[in-house]
Write a protein that holds these residues in place. Structure first.
Motif, PDB file in Angstrom:
ATOM      1  N   LEU A 647     -22.256  64.008  31.067  1.00 30.12           N
ATOM      2  CA  LEU A 647     -21.192  65.128  30.823  1.00 30.12           C
ATOM      3  C   LEU A 647     -19.769  64.708  30.526  1.00 30.12           C
ATOM      4  N   THR A 648     -18.986  65.401  29.806  1.00 26.70           N
ATOM      5  CA  THR A 648     -17.722  64.862  29.078  1.00 26.70           C
ATOM      6  C   THR A 648     -16.716  65.740  29.425  1.00 26.70           C
ATOM      7  N   PHE A 649     -15.148  65.424  29.897  1.00 25.76           N
ATOM      8  CA  PHE A 649     -14.237  66.230  29.801  1.00 25.76           C
ATOM      9  C   PHE A 649     -13.212  65.455  28.766  1.00 25.76           C
ATOM     10  N   TYR A 650     -12.725  66.280  28.129  1.00 23.71           N
ATOM     11  CA  TYR A 650     -11.617  65.771  27.235  1.00 23.71           C
ATOM     12  C   TYR A 650     -10.547  66.906  26.907  1.00 23.71           C
ATOM     13  N   ALA A 651      -9.190  66.199  27.201  1.00 27.36           N
ATOM     14  CA  ALA A 651      -8.022  67.115  27.087  1.00 27.36           C
ATOM     15  C   ALA A 651      -7.004  66.184  26.208  1.00 27.36           C
ATOM     16  N   ILE A 834      -3.227  82.131  40.924  1.00 28.49           N
ATOM     17  CA  ILE A 834      -4.239  81.594  42.200  1.00 28.49           C
ATOM     18  C   ILE A 834      -5.633  82.066  41.681  1.00 28.49           C
ATOM     19  N   ASP A 835      -6.584  81.331  41.712  1.00 32.65           N
ATOM     20  CA  ASP A 835      -8.157  81.485  41.533  1.00 32.65           C
ATOM     21  C   ASP A 835      -8.512  82.190  40.217  1.00 32.65           C
ATOM     22  N   TRP A 836      -8.221  81.161  39.220  1.00 30.15           N
ATOM     23  CA  TRP A 836      -8.656  81.966  37.640  1.00 30.15           C
ATOM     24  C   TRP A 836     -10.210  81.389  37.494  1.00 30.15           C
ATOM     25  N   PRO A 837     -10.904  82.220  37.210  1.00 31.39           N
ATOM     26  CA  PRO A 837     -12.269  81.976  37.207  1.00 31.39           C
ATOM     27  C   PRO A 837     -12.608  81.359  35.632  1.00 31.39           C
ATOM     28  N   TYR A 838     -12.498  79.968  35.578  1.00 28.26           N
ATOM     29  CA  TYR A 838     -12.832  79.348  34.427  1.00 28.26           C
ATOM     30  C   TYR A 838     -14.198  79.596  33.994  1.00 28.26           C
ATOM     31  N   LEU A 839     -14.163  79.425  32.575  1.00 26.07           N
ATOM     32  CA  LEU A 839     -15.491  79.797  31.973  1.00 26.07           C
ATOM     33  C   LEU A 839     -16.179  78.229  31.729  1.00 26.07           C
ATOM     34  N   SER A 840     -15.217  77.380  31.864  1.00 28.93           N
ATOM     35  CA  SER A 840     -15.722  75.891  31.659  1.00 28.93           C
ATOM     36  C   SER A 840     -14.810  74.817  32.334  1.00 28.93           C
ATOM     37  N   PRO A 841     -15.489  73.645  33.028  1.00 26.43           N
ATOM     38  CA  PRO A 841     -14.627  72.937  33.566  1.00 26.43           C
ATOM     39  C   PRO A 841     -13.762  72.075  32.740  1.00 26.43           C
ATOM     40  N   MET A 842     -14.279  72.381  31.250  1.00 21.50           N
ATOM     41  CA  MET A 842     -13.464  71.695  30.098  1.00 21.50           C
ATOM     42  C   MET A 842     -11.985  72.463  29.892  1.00 21.50           C
ATOM     43  N   SER A 843     -12.069  73.755  30.231  1.00 27.39           N
ATOM     44  CA  SER A 843     -10.855  74.589  30.023  1.00 27.39           C
ATOM     45  C   SER A 843      -9.580  74.334  30.663  1.00 27.39           C
ATOM     46  N   THR A 844      -8.454  74.917  30.122  1.00 27.45           N
ATOM     47  CA  THR A 844      -7.321  74.729  30.990  1.00 27.45           C
ATOM     48  C   THR A 844      -6.582  76.006  30.564  1.00 27.45           C
ATOM     49  N   LEU A 845      -5.365  75.930  31.044  1.00 25.37           N
ATOM     50  CA  LEU A 845      -4.634  77.097  30.914  1.00 25.37           C
ATOM     51  C   LEU A 845      -3.169  77.086  30.239  1.00 25.37           C
ATOM     52  N   GLN A 846      -2.970  78.156  29.593  1.00 23.56           N
ATOM     53  CA  GLN A 846      -1.509  77.998  29.037  1.00 23.56           C
ATOM     54  C   GLN A 846      -0.663  79.543  29.601  1.00 23.56           C
ATOM     55  N   ILE A 847       0.493  79.400  29.908  1.00 24.29           N
ATOM     56  CA  ILE A 847       1.332  80.869  30.169  1.00 24.29           C
ATOM     57  C   ILE A 847       2.061  81.031  28.909  1.00 24.29           C
ATOM     58  N   ILE A 848       2.061  82.355  28.424  1.00 26.66           N
ATOM     59  CA  ILE A 848       2.798  82.653  27.321  1.00 26.66           C
ATOM     60  C   ILE A 848       4.058  83.345  27.685  1.00 26.66           C
ATOM     61  N   TYR A 849       5.349  82.707  27.366  1.00 23.99           N
ATOM     62  CA  TYR A 849       6.365  83.414  27.402  1.00 23.99           C
ATOM     63  C   TYR A 849       7.036  83.630  26.138  1.00 23.99           C
ATOM     64  N   GLN A 850       7.760  84.942  26.087  1.00 25.45           N
ATOM     65  CA  GLN A 850       8.257  85.316  24.801  1.00 25.45           C
ATOM     66  C   GLN A 850       9.491  86.330  24.902  1.00 25.45           C
ATOM     67  N   GLN A 851      10.245  86.037  23.961  1.00 21.96           N
ATOM     68  CA  GLN A 851      11.613  86.807  23.824  1.00 21.96           C
ATOM     69  C   GLN A 851      11.173  88.198  23.606  1.00 21.96           C
ATOM     70  N   LEU A 852      11.559  89.184  24.488  1.00 19.67           N
ATOM     71  CA  LEU A 852      11.009  90.572  24.443  1.00 19.67           C
ATOM     72  C   LEU A 852      12.043  91.199  23.783  1.00 19.67           C
ATOM     73  N   SER A 853      11.715  92.372  23.074  1.00 21.94           N
ATOM     74  CA  SER A 853      12.944  93.136  21.866  1.00 21.94           C
ATOM     75  C   SER A 853      13.322  94.088  22.948  1.00 21.94           C
ATOM     76  N   SER A 854      14.740  94.603  22.500  1.00 18.73           N
ATOM     77  CA  SER A 854      15.410  95.166  23.362  1.00 18.73           C
ATOM     78  C   SER A 854      16.357  96.179  22.311  1.00 18.73           C
ATOM     79  N   SER A 855      16.227  97.546  22.593  1.00 13.75           N
ATOM     80  CA  SER A 855      17.135  98.458  21.645  1.00 13.75           C
ATOM     81  C   SER A 855      18.674  98.151  21.615  1.00 13.75           C
TER      82      SER A 855
END
Length: 1010
Positions: A647-651, A834-855
């Motif tokens: 088995l292989t892990f790659y990142a 906390i407790d993310w249900p990964y689909l694979s041991p190969m997978s990782t996470l990323q948080i998406i932050y974004q500049q939000l629009s305002s009137s």
């Protein structure tokens, strides 16, 4: 050797003696009750049975004229079956006990007797058996004392289990009153009576609800009518009526229930309908039947499978009546039939037993059309003279044909097989040819079953693997004809498929129930992705794709030139390996890798950096691997590959080798006072250039951008319903009206799970109304279990906290145990997944932050007016290798919003490298403002924690020809957060030294000006 043989012989004798002693001991424990032994002795004397009067002889076996069966059960040791054949009476055996009353055999279930002579005729058989309450079968073919059936026999109270009763009587002077007898047999299922005389009339007054078969063999009886009605015989399935010398009129108002009909001898007339009314009839036998005219039937019942016509007078020809489709047996023998046989009646049958024997007036030849029928033909003593070739070929096989016809002179059978190359599927193949024979035959290693006699056979062999093999077969035991077949198995049945991710694709391990590795095969995934075979064995093959295969249901097709099969398999992710953190030693020579590495002992484990640099493993456990780099690594971002247990892990975002910090001043910092004044326009008019080439700013001006911007020091109230960082800056204009001169909103919008190639496996989008917050609106929680619009994310929880710092302060727990300086009016946002249900041991996470629009926002220009010049401010500032964003600088009107992102996170309690990358432009808001996004990459963790902060700054815009002006600012702040996730396993632990260097430089970096 002689001594050894003698010892062996002695041991065998001892064993045999012990065995005989054991058997004798067991037998001695099985004792017949005395009452049963007494009953058996009485029977021996009464019927003159030549048998010793002891238990060993009674229960020890059988001779030609008697049988006792003794059985051991939970009820004890008893006689359970008696079969007496007393056709030879032995004298001198003793006199039956005159005081004997009846047999005491409480477990007897079957009693058969054929006894012409008895010792004492005063003992009536019917009384002797009156206490056999468990009797199920009673067959009294001949019993000297059973010439008259007593009234009320058999009594259901005496014989509650009796199901089968047969009785032969031979007493013309005492004819049986059949009606009275049948009235006592309501529980019996089968009755057969064979008698020389009856006084009977079977009509609807009789009720036998359980009777399934009724046989009546009689002679010397007056002409009568037998009525078989459904009301009298509701369960009747079959009956036989044989009547010699007299006429019987037979009536069956409900013939649909009858399955077997046997009418034999003399004159039996069917009334109340025809034979075709017997719609469920399966067998029909007419024997010695005087039709008194032509054959009485014009058609046969549709369910008929067997017809037997024997010694019927007169049948002048074989009845030319269409045979029922299920019929596979036809007999017309001793019928005086003559002329040609209507072969067209029989040639359409797949299988047929055809008996036309003893009809010497039948003439002609057997039709060649019969070659395609699986035939068993009997034409002995008929007038048929010739056969087709297919029957001459098998003339010596009595299962095929019985005849006295001989083959023509010099006859040679033309046996042929169309192809000797045989490709079996699961050990079976069809073989076509000519004169291939009839029926089925088993040989050693193979068997033959004729699908179409003489032209198509099913060949079955146990040879299921290996290269093409020569098998010499024959078609019959009666002939020596053989054929050298070339046999090879081609069928495929998949059992399971497992997938392992490898560089550039996936390695599939396909196991089989049926598979021949000697045949060339190909493998396809979803009919579009080829899988190149690496190796094949008896029950499995390995193949590699050069395309990525996601974890989900896949259609795997394995084919060869002759056969193809497809099956759906769920490519479930393995539970390891995964990486949660990586620690780099200060000298960059050793790595400590934390994660999940399985319980198999980390067999054949390897670690490789950037696909080329090996890291030799020094120790390993389920949770940790230590290794030493064989060479100095290249600085900057690096990929890591951990392989073990196939088995292989790659990142490619978990490992970073930073530049080791030195005391040398960065070359981008001005070195002299003159250089400082030239590059910063004399600290932008808000400070003084020092002799060391750095700005000394006026109070409240930002030292980090050489005094270009000014800190805001005011109170900001957070009113947002979600965890975002929000600023809406206002100032008083000349009319003392509040006017917005800078707005900014930045928040968490989603969490994505990434595959090893950074493709998005799935995304959890976070909406404002999905959060719950505390009373101070500084702590926010999102859970997938309480959100009905979210499914498939298990029990994921996301917690976000905002911290506002009005005055400059030191945050001693900024992230982990590190301290950082917070600027005036800055806001920190911390996120925990906390407790993310990964689909694979190969997978990782990323948080998406974004500049939000305002009137209230207006388009940021990223430019600052400085007199008649414009200064452009870079939106982001990366590390020295340009791989991770460290700072964000958003200019909006007369405000600038500085964000600080540190390059580490906390993964399962361990510090690890965390890369921040700018996403593609997220589009434009409704007010035309530009939108940008950042992705904070996290490892494979069950508890992932990260933090960043933003500071609002005043821009003192100076128009061409104007003086610097000071502006009164007011500000409002809001904070909002993203969604949660369940974390499993792995990410990198980054060295503390690099983190300390990074945190120290945070205070000394200036905003880069283009």
């Amino acid at each position: 050797m002689m001594k050894q043989s003698s010892s062996t012989f002695t041991i065998l004798i001892l064993l045999c003696c012990c065995s005989f002693h054991f058997i004798d001991q067991v037998t001695s424990q099985l004792v017949l009750p005395q009452s049963e032994l007494t009953s058996a002795i009485f029977m021996i004397r009464q019927y003159g049975l030549k048998i010793q009067e002891n238990q060993a002889a009674i229960c020890g076996g059988a001779t030609s004229n008697y049988t006792f069966f003794c059985t051991n059960s939970t009820n004890g040791y008893h006689i359970t079956k008696i079969d007496v054949k007393g056709d030879t009476f032995t004298t001198g055996l003793g006199v039956p006990d005159p005081t004997f009353i009846s047999y005491n055999l409480p477990e007897l279930t079957e009693f058969r007797t054929f006894t012409i002579q008895v010792k004492n005729t005063s003992f009536v058989f019917a009384k002797l058996i009156q206490n056999l309450s468990k009797l199920e079968t009673l067959i009294a073919e001949v019993e000297a004392t059973f010439v008259v059936i007593p009234y009320g026999f058999p009594n259901p109270q005496q014989y509650p289990n009796l199901k089968h009763f047969e009785y032969w009587c031979n007493s013309p002077n005492n004819p049986i009153d059949l009606n009275l007898f049948l009235a006592s047999t309501s529980i019996v299922e089968k009755i057969q009576l064979t008698c020389t005389g009856f006084n009977f009339k079977i009509d609807e007054s009789i009720y036998l609800p359980n009777l399934k078969y009724f046989g009546l063999y009689t002679r010397d009886v007056n002409s009568t009518t037998i009525t078989i009605s459904e009301s009298s015989f509701p369960a009747l399935k079959a009956y036989t009526i044989l009547s010699r010398f007299v006429d019987i009129k037979f009536s069956n108002p409900n013939p649909k229930t009858i399955e077997n009909l046997d009418l034999m001898q003399h004159n039996i007339t069917l009334i109340d309908g025809s034979i075709t009314d017997y719609t469920n009839l399966k067998t029909l036998r007419l024997g010695e039947y005087n039709f008194k005219g032509p054959f009485p039937f014009t058609s046969y019942p549709s369910q008929l499978t067997s017809i037997i016509l024997q010694q019927n007078i007169p049948i002048s020809v074989i009845p030319n009546i269409t045979l029922p489709p299920l019929l596979d047996s036809f007999t017309s023998s001793f019928d005086n039939a003559k002329g040609q046989v209507p072969w067209n009646l029989f040639s359409s049958k797949k299988k047929l037993y055809l008996d036309l024997s003893y009809n010497p007036l039948l003439t002609g030849s057997v039709s060649p059309d019969m070659c395609s029928v699986d035939l068993s033909l009997n034409i002995l003593n008929s007038g048929i003279t010739t056969l087709p070739e297919c029957l001459y070929c098998y003339l010596s096989d009595p299962k095929v044909i019985k005849t006295t016809i001989t083959p023509p002179p010099n006859f040679n059978c033309n046996f042929t097989i169309d192809s000797l190359d045989i490709y079996t599927k699961f050990g079976k193949a069809l073989i076509s040819g000519t004169n291939l024979g009839y029926g089925e035959k088993n040989f050693t290693r193979y068997s033959i079953k004729r699908i179409v006699p003489n032209s198509l056979i099913e060949f079955t062999t146990d040879y299921l693997s290996g290269p093409k093999k020569t098998m010499v077969i024959k078609l019959s035991d009666y002939y020596s004809y053989t054929f050298p077949l070339q046999v090879i198995e081609i069928a495929i049945t998949m059992a399971d498929t497992q997938s392992t991710l490898v560089e550039g694709g996936a390695l599939l391990n396909i196991t089989f129930e049926y598979f021949n590795s000697a045949v060339v095969h190909t493998v396809m995934v979803d009919n579009t992705i080829p899988c190149q075979i690496v190796s094949m064995q008896t029950k499995y093959l390995l193949c590699q794709t050069f395309d990525y295969i996601p974890w989900n249901d896949k259609n795997i097709t394995v084919s060869n030139q002759y056969y193809s099969t497809s099956s759906m398999f769920t490519f479930s992710s393995p539970v390891y390996p995964s990486i949660t953190a990586i620690n780099i030693s200060n000298d960059y020579k050793n790595l400590t890798i934390y994660g999940e590495f399985g319980e198999m002992g980390q067999l054949n484990a390897t670690v490789r950096i950037n696909n080329t640099l090996d890291c030799n493993i020094t120790s390993s456990t389920r949770e940790m691997i230590n290794c030493s780099l064989v060479d100095t690594p290249s600085l900057g971002l690096a990929n890591i590959n951990v392989s073990l247990d196939n088995l292989t892990f790659y990142a490619d975002s978990l490992l970073y080798f930073p530049v080791i910090p030195t005391t040398t001043t960065p070359p981008s910092v001005p070195q002299t006072k003159e250089q400082c004044e030239e590059s910063t326009s004399k600290c932008f008019g808000h400070g003084i250039c020092q002799d060391n080439g750095q700005c000394q700013c006026n109070p409240n001006y930002n030292q980090f951008d050489n005094c270009l911007t000014k800190f805001i020091n005011t109170t900001i109230k957070n009113t947002s319903r979600q965890p975002i960082i929000e600023y809406n800056l206002t100032r008083l204009n000349g009319d003392d009206e509040l006017v917005s001169y800078g707005a900014f909103k930045f928040g968490l919008v989603s969490i994505q799970e990434l595959n090893f190639d950074n493709s998005v496996l799935r995304e959890l989008k976070l909406q404002e109304d999905q959060w719950t917050s505390d009373s101070s609106s500084s702590s926010y929680t999102y859970t997938t279990t309480t959100n009905s619009s979210v499914s498939g994310f298990g029990n994921t929880t996301i917690i976000a906290n905002t911290t506002f710092s009005q005055q400059p302060s030191t945050d001693s727990n900024y992230l982990g145990n590190h301290s950082l300086l917070l600027n005036p009016s800055s806001t920190k946002l911390s996120v925990s997944i906390i407790d993310w249900p990964y689909l694979s041991p190969m997978s990782t996470l990323q948080i998406i932050y974004q500049q939000l629009s305002s009137s209230e926002e207006q388009s940021p220009s990223q430019t600052i007016d400085r007199g008649c010049d414009k200064v452009t401010v870079s939106l982001t500032k990366t590390d020295e290798f340009g791989v991770s964003v460290q700072y964000v600088q958003v200019v909006n009107q007369r405000a600038q919003f500085n964000g600080r992102f540190i390059d580490y996170s906390i993964s399962n309690g361990l510090e690890t490298y965390s890369r921040v990358v700018q996403q593609q432009d997220g589009g434009s808001g409704s007010s035309g403002n530009s939108i940008f996004s950042l992705a904070v990459k996290l490892p494979h963790c069950q508890l992932c924690q990260t933090s960043f902060d933003f500071t609002p700054l005043e821009i003192d815009q100076v128009s061409c020809g104007s003086e610097t002006s000071s502006v009164a600012w007011k500000a409002g702040v809001g904070v909002a957060v993203p969604v949660a996730a369940i974390l499993v396993g792995a990410a990198g632990f980054f060295g503390r030294k690099h983190i300390q260097r990074k945190l120290a430089n945070t205070r000394s970096k200036s905003i880069e000006l283009n």
